[in-house]
Structures are given as C-alpha cells and as structure tokens.
Design an enzyme around this catalytic site. Sequence first.
Site, PDB file in Angstrom:
ATOM      1  N   ASN A 189       1.743   4.354   1.282  1.00 12.86           N
ATOM      2  CA  ASN A 189       1.927   3.456   3.108  1.00 12.86           C
ATOM      3  C   ASN A 189       1.128   2.706   3.532  1.00 12.86           C
ATOM      4  OD1 ASN A 189       1.926   5.675   4.686  1.00 12.86           O
ATOM      5  ND2 ASN A 189       4.047   4.871   5.418  1.00 12.86           N
ATOM      6  N   LYS A 190      -0.250   3.339   3.269  1.00 10.30           N
ATOM      7  CA  LYS A 190      -0.751   2.814   4.097  1.00 10.30           C
ATOM      8  C   LYS A 190      -1.918   1.597   3.354  1.00 10.30           C
ATOM      9  CE  LYS A 190      -1.041   6.830   6.648  1.00 10.30           C
ATOM     10  NZ  LYS A 190      -0.460   6.910   8.176  1.00 10.30           N
ATOM     11  N   GLN A 191      -2.925   1.423   4.198  1.00  9.67           N
ATOM     12  CA  GLN A 191      -3.391  -0.503   3.636  1.00  9.67           C
ATOM     13  C   GLN A 191      -3.606  -0.390   2.575  1.00  9.67           C
ATOM     14  OE1 GLN A 191      -3.398   0.843   6.892  1.00  9.67           O
ATOM     15  NE2 GLN A 191      -3.673  -0.775   9.009  1.00  9.67           N
TER      16      GLN A 191
END
Length: 380
Positions: A189-191
Amino acid sequence: MRGGDPLTPEPIPLARPLIDEREEQLVLEVLRSGRLALGPMIERFEGALGDRLGARYVAAVSSGTAGLHLAVRLAGITAGDEVITSPFSFVASANCLLYEGALPVFADVDERSFNLDPAAVEDAITPRTRAILPVDIFGYPAELAELRELAERNGLAFIEDACEAVGAEYRGRPLGSLGHPTVLAFYPNKQMTTAEGGAVAVGTEEEWRLVKSLANQGRSDDGGWLQHVHLGFNYRMDELSAALGVAQLEKLDRLLALRAQAAEYYTAALKTSVDVELPWPDNPEHRRSWFVYVVKLAEGVDREAVITAMSAEGIATSRYLPAVHLQPYMRERFGHAEGLAPVCENISRRTLALPFFPSIAREQQNRVVGALKRAIDRAQ
Ligand SMILES: *Cc1c(COP(=O)(O)O)cnc(C)c1O
C-alpha cells in the site's frame, strides 16, 4: 458479478499497487538466474534507492518494522530507556522500542500536520530519555529541524520513521538524505512496493556496515559464512523483492505524480462540496509524498455510519489511524487511557482514509466524493 449488474457498483479498493511488465521482467530475470537471496539485485536496488534519495548509505531489509528495529539497535537503545515518539502512527514505530525493552513515551501531535509537536516533545524529556523518534505521518515531513535540534541539545539519538514518506522533501531535501538514520517501507500500500520490504538510510559507512551485519545474522563482511560477530537477525530482503524495487524505483516519479494528481482532484472536489477538513497543504519547508488521502470529519458526524454507508456503495474506507497508546496491548501493559494525548485522540476519532492509489480513475473519485457527501448528510 463485476460490471454486469447495474445494482451492484464495481467495488473501489482502498489501495492498489501499480505493477507492469517491467516488474514481471526483472522478477523473471531473478527466477531464471537461480540466485534468490544475497545476490546482485539487492546491490542494484540499494544503489538505485540511494541515488534517488541522495543518500550514500542505504541498506535494504525485509520490512519497515525490521528497519526500525535495526535503527533502534544502532542507536544503542536498551532496556529501561525512554524514547519519545508519536501516538498518531502505525504500531511499528512504538513496537521497535518494546522489542529492546525500551519505553515509548507518547508526546502529542499538531492538529493540522498530525505530526509530533516539538513543544510536547520538549516537555516529555526526562533524565531517562535516550532518543526522539518522529514519524512522517501520511507522507508529510515532521518538524525535523526543531526535533533534531532538541535531540542534539539534550544528547539524544534521533531516528526518523519515514515509512509512509518515500519521496517527501524537507527544506528542499529528500527524506533519507539528512544524515540521521531514516527508515523507509515498501509494503504494497506504500508509494512504491517490494511486496514486503524496507530500507534504512544512515549517515556513515560504519553505521551502514553495522546495519547490514545485524540484518544478516550478525555476520562480519570479511569473516566466513558461519562467523557471527554480533547477535543479529534475519532481516534480509530477498532478490525477488529487490527486483520489484528496482522496477518500482524506475517509475517512482510517475507513481508519485499520479498520487499527487489524484490528491489534487479529491481536494478540489471536496473543498467545494463536502464539510470535511482536508489534508494539511505543503509549504516551503514541507513537501508531502502522497501516501493516503485522509479527511477529518466534522465533530458530531457518526464516522461508523459513514463507513457503513460507503461500504454499501462498494467503497472501501479505513479508520486511519487509531491512537497507538490506546491499542488493547498498550492499555493492558502500560495502563494508558484516553487523555494521554488529547489532540491525537481527537484526530483518531474523526479521520477517514478514502480510496487512493496511482491508477484511481476520476470517475471512481467522483463516486467516492458523491458517496461521502451523501453519507455525511445522513450521519449528523
Ligand atoms: C508501513 C509503516 C511501517 C513499516 O511497516 P512494514 O509493514 O513493517 O513494512 C512503519 N511505520 C509506519 C508509520 C508505517 O506506516
């Protein structure tokens, strides 16, 4: 059934990584090489990440949590030490202290940036304080200069949890390049993602060697495979994850730009039509890297009713974030209760993360905004 039934709208997820042929190609390259761990892809990933961040010494690890634990080790934090950190965070930034028997001391946060309030941090310093551990929450840089100055003035270590903030900039410089140990994370879910994974950026070669050794069972780099000079961990990133990371870094600027555009679209649409507080904007010192899009509902709006109504329209939302000190295991172990960090607690009760990812379509964002408006109208 997806798409076909007009009564069942296509679900909109909260998050979704953007993966294409480049990731497939590099992962396949690793698979075919037969070298799945401790190979060339890790070095390539560390080099590319260091170049992108302007950081000379970067060590890839198996998760952001593992990276934080190693940074705590590196700082020499041990049992009984107090470390001042943010209660408005994901639990890993406090857990990394508990792993070493140290005590997280929660200072309250600023109600606009949601990051540690330097004045509250200063008030929390005691003779047992060993370090300050700020978190760049939701990708917005913490008050790094003030906090680091406080740490230096009081002889404290400084560790930055930038696990939600890869690509963010403080006073024009990328997080990770500021010289103090800075931890990044690459959960899906991170960049950018490596599936599971993280990294630690440090300021010196000596620190880098120690982090690499501790992540690799305490091996020395000149000794044999079975010579261990420290009590270490298996916190290594594998070659497949590193391949994902190399591909994601190649497109990181595009990923960040797509997230920024999606945020801008939400902000424009919400500003005129929905009664919510929007994410704190950038200024010359703080440049956010968009991790999540979180709105703060007005006092008195029933957040659970909003979540339920959105969910009924197929729209995922999330309570970002619960206060760390009020998590069940924290209450049980330390007796923490409401009132310890009132600003954080108020934010935690009211914030809501909306679906947010690089490939989100404007039509999906319109649906989210419309559903949020209807849900809020009904929930107050
Ligand atoms: C994601 C995150 C981490 C690390 O998470 P991992 O799942 O261990 O990679 C740490 N701190 C914060 C604030 C995070 O959001």
